[in-house]
Design an enzyme around this catalytic site. Structure first.
Site, PDB file in Angstrom:
ATOM      1  N   THR A 159       0.827  -1.316  -0.160  1.00  0.00           N
ATOM      2  CA  THR A 159      -0.005   0.033   0.080  1.00  0.00           C
ATOM      3  C   THR A 159       0.912   1.213  -0.006  1.00  0.00           C
ATOM      4  O   THR A 159       0.452   2.182  -0.854  1.00  0.00           O
ATOM      5  CB  THR A 159      -0.858   0.089   1.446  1.00  0.00           C
ATOM      6  OG1 THR A 159      -1.696  -1.259   1.158  1.00  0.00           O
ATOM      7  CG2 THR A 159      -1.585   1.277   1.483  1.00  0.00           C
TER       8      THR A 159
ATOM      9  N   ASN B  60      -5.563  -9.303  -7.865  1.00  0.00           N
ATOM     10  CA  ASN B  60      -5.783 -10.345  -6.789  1.00  0.00           C
ATOM     11  C   ASN B  60      -6.998 -11.037  -6.928  1.00  0.00           C
ATOM     12  O   ASN B  60      -7.583 -11.689  -6.220  1.00  0.00           O
ATOM     13  CB  ASN B  60      -5.569  -9.308  -5.463  1.00  0.00           C
ATOM     14  CG  ASN B  60      -6.252  -7.794  -5.753  1.00  0.00           C
ATOM     15  OD1 ASN B  60      -6.075  -7.136  -6.642  1.00  0.00           O
ATOM     16  ND2 ASN B  60      -7.048  -7.639  -5.004  1.00  0.00           N
TER      17      ASN B  60
ATOM     18  N   SER C 109       5.637  -7.049  -2.402  1.00  0.00           N
ATOM     19  CA  SER C 109       4.884  -7.619  -0.975  1.00  0.00           C
ATOM     20  C   SER C 109       5.063  -8.900  -0.521  1.00  0.00           C
ATOM     21  O   SER C 109       4.563  -9.781  -0.926  1.00  0.00           O
ATOM     22  CB  SER C 109       3.273  -7.314  -1.348  1.00  0.00           C
ATOM     23  OG  SER C 109       2.544  -7.553  -0.265  1.00  0.00           O
TER      24      SER C 109
ATOM     25  N   HIS D 271       4.279 -10.529   1.970  1.00  0.00           N
ATOM     26  CA  HIS D 271       3.580 -11.541   2.944  1.00  0.00           C
ATOM     27  C   HIS D 271       2.557 -12.230   1.754  1.00  0.00           C
ATOM     28  O   HIS D 271       1.787 -13.193   2.186  1.00  0.00           O
ATOM     29  CB  HIS D 271       2.704 -10.425   3.810  1.00  0.00           C
ATOM     30  CG  HIS D 271       1.424  -9.833   3.528  1.00  0.00           C
ATOM     31  ND1 HIS D 271       0.211 -10.359   3.118  1.00  0.00           N
ATOM     32  CD2 HIS D 271       1.428  -8.574   2.897  1.00  0.00           C
ATOM     33  CE1 HIS D 271      -0.506  -9.523   2.675  1.00  0.00           C
ATOM     34  NE2 HIS D 271      -0.094  -8.149   2.668  1.00  0.00           N
TER      35      HIS D 271
ATOM     36  N   THR E 105      13.085   4.453  11.361  1.00  0.00           N
ATOM     37  CA  THR E 105      14.020   3.511  11.901  1.00  0.00           C
ATOM     38  C   THR E 105      13.535   2.146  11.100  1.00  0.00           C
ATOM     39  O   THR E 105      12.380   1.904  11.010  1.00  0.00           O
ATOM     40  CB  THR E 105      14.044   3.241  13.347  1.00  0.00           C
ATOM     41  OG1 THR E 105      14.303   4.500  13.869  1.00  0.00           O
ATOM     42  CG2 THR E 105      14.768   2.102  13.755  1.00  0.00           C
TER      43      THR E 105
ATOM     44  N   CYS F 283      -8.862  -6.457   0.770  1.00  0.00           N
ATOM     45  CA  CYS F 283      -8.910  -4.991   1.192  1.00  0.00           C
ATOM     46  C   CYS F 283     -10.209  -4.251   1.289  1.00  0.00           C
ATOM     47  O   CYS F 283     -10.164  -3.010   1.633  1.00  0.00           O
ATOM     48  CB  CYS F 283      -7.699  -4.685   0.637  1.00  0.00           C
ATOM     49  SG  CYS F 283      -6.466  -5.664   0.490  1.00  0.00           S
TER      50      CYS F 283
HETATM   51  N1  PMP Z   1      -1.757  -4.368  -4.675  1.00  0.00           N
HETATM   52  C1  PMP Z   1      -2.416  -5.614  -4.944  1.00  0.00           C
HETATM   53  C2  PMP Z   1      -2.304  -6.053  -6.223  1.00  0.00           C
HETATM   54  C3  PMP Z   1      -2.859  -6.322  -3.695  1.00  0.00           C
HETATM   55  O1  PMP Z   1      -3.288  -7.583  -4.260  1.00  0.00           O
HETATM   56  C4  PMP Z   1      -2.651  -5.698  -2.380  1.00  0.00           C
HETATM   57  C5  PMP Z   1      -3.216  -6.500  -1.351  1.00  0.00           C
HETATM   58  N2  PMP Z   1      -2.621  -7.891  -1.122  1.00  0.00           N
HETATM   59  C6  PMP Z   1      -2.072  -4.377  -2.069  1.00  0.00           C
HETATM   60  C7  PMP Z   1      -1.628  -3.898  -3.320  1.00  0.00           C
HETATM   61  C8  PMP Z   1      -1.915  -3.913  -1.042  1.00  0.00           C
HETATM   62  O2  PMP Z   1      -1.324  -4.766   0.008  1.00  0.00           O
HETATM   63  P1  PMP Z   1      -1.079  -4.449   1.310  1.00  0.00           P
HETATM   64  O3  PMP Z   1      -2.157  -4.691   2.019  1.00  0.00           O
HETATM   65  O4  PMP Z   1      -0.214  -5.617   1.921  1.00  0.00           O
HETATM   66  O5  PMP Z   1      -0.244  -3.259   1.661  1.00  0.00           O
END
Ligand code: PMP
Length: 394
Positions: free
Chosen positions: A82, A161, A209, A211, A247, A335
């Site tokens: 994000t 996504n 990203s 995670h 930091t 999200c």
């Molecule tokens: N971009 C895309 C294509 C996503 O699928 C996501 C959510 N997984 C995000 C941005 C935002 O990621 P995050 O909530 O980990 O900041």
């Protein structure tokens, strides 16, 4: 007989891995010392600080290697996708070297791109939203058609996504490079999952990203090609070469680096495991009456199956799947939250309000099994039939 009939609680089938993935044990192991004995601040002028900085730099090299960056200096750590997306857009908008006040993006972006685009529009920037076809695919010729001499940035999602489609971004990147327009790629769902190379995509800025590929949450990166200038989003510190103040989140950065190294090593095997499972689930879902797969059938993420179900609400279907056969899936995007009823992505591929209420996403993971897929294909039609029997629309 349904699994539900047994009195023992059944092991859930977790197929919400497109929302997030667990950290691999090897990732956690790498991170742990940086919470305790190796807790030091990388900016501290003593040997322990230097050791912390060494760990951050090692992670930077691992991220750079995974995406084919020319130098680790092109990787800037952030708090996640994000922030990286917001920064790419606002950083170009605020750059003294900006070409103009025009932005280009697609109609199927994540909210962390579309919302900052809307804010920029309110500030007097102009945004062109390029359409996609019924499979969710952007036509590179449409991007070429949208470019202007004053285009400051083209920002495109690499894979959705919500509908899993992988966009033909190498072509888009070539078009942008030829036209001299900077190109940002939101590669949140692709880096770490499928091969990704900044050079073959001609990307200037890339959102990463971890995670979503078995690394930690709360950390991410913005690849920023050498020579591309973005105004800082966070100011007030010397960290990240003065480009992103605050930091460093050392344990998360170390985990991010380790997840990249493992992804580089295991990507092929992971894809070999996931693709047959994805295809079995896609085929089974396609055969169901009143169910339509969303996104391109083959040009799609190896871990992603999505569909819309006629005359059924997503929330009811997800609840029925979770409470009955313990199948934990998702509807569209984690999200967008409950308040976001209509999906702009589904609208963009021509799916109206009636169908879009029943959108489902199955995100497969490295421990998903053929039995899991079989359970979904056994239980999903039952859940749909039960809900349709209650629906006044069916
Ligand atoms: N971009 C895309 C294509 C996503 O699928 C996501 C959510 N997984 C995000 C941005 C935002 O990621 P995050 O909530 O980990 O900041």
């Amino acid at each position: 007989m349904s699994d539900v009939a047994t009195s023992d609680p059944i092991k859930p089938v977790f197929v919400d891995y497109q929302a997030t993935t667990p950290c691999l044990p090897e990732v956690v192991e790498a991170m742990l010392p940086f919470f305790t004995e190796r807790f030091h601040n990388p900016q501290s002028d003593h040997p322990s600080g230097e050791e912390a900085m060494d760990a951050v730099e090692e992670a930077r090299r691992d991220v750079a290697a995974l995406i084919g960056a020319a130098s680790p200096r092109e990787i800037i750590f952030t708090s996640g996708a994000t922030e990286s997306n917001n920064w790419a857009l606002r950083g170009i908008a605020g750059s003294p070297r900006r070409r103009g006040r025009h932005f280009v993006t697609s109609q199927i972006e994540h909210f962390s791109v579309t919302q900052p685009m809307k804010s920029l529009e309110q500030q007097g920037f102009e945004v062109t939203y390029v359409a996609v076809d019924a499979d969710g695919v952007v036509d590179p010729a449409s991007v070429a058609g949208a470019l202007r001499d004053d285009t400051a940035l083209v920002s495109m999602i690499h894979a959705s996504n919500e509908i899993g489609v992988i966009e033909p971004l190498a072509e888009v990147g070539r078009i942008c490079r030829d036209a001299g327009a900077p190109f940002h790629v939101d590669a949140s769902n692709t880096v770490g999952t499928i091969p990704f190379d900044v050079r073959s995509i001609n990307a200037d800025l890339v959102t990463v990203s971890p995670h979503l590929f078995y690394g930690p949450k709360g950390v991410g990166a913005l690849y920023c090609r050498r020579g591309v200038r973005v105004a800082p989003l966070l100011e007030g510190g010397v960290q990240e070469d003065g480009r992103r103040a605050g930091t460093e989140n050392v344990p998360a950065i170390v985990g991010f680096g380790r997840a990249c190294a493992i992804a580089a090593r295991e990507m092929e095997a992971r894809m070999g495991h996931l693709i047959p499972l994805r295809d079995a689930l896609l085929d089974g879902v396609r055969d169901l009456e009143g169910v339509r797969v969303t996104g391109h059938l083959t040009q799609r993420l190896p871990n992603h199956v999505s569909c819309v179900v006629d005359h059924v609400e997503s929330e009811s279907l997800l609840l029925a799947l979770a409470m009955g056969p313990a199948i934990f899936a998702a509807s569209g995007t984690a999200c967008s939250g409950r308040e976001q009823k209509r999906s702009p992505v589904l609208e963009a591929i021509g799916i109206g309000a009636g169908l879009d209420s029943g959108s489902l996403v199955f995100g497969l993971g490295i421990d998903t099994t053929a039995e899991d897929v079989a359970r979904i294909l056994r239980e999903l039609p039952k859940a749909i039939a039960q809900l349709r029997a209650l629906s006044p629309l069916a």
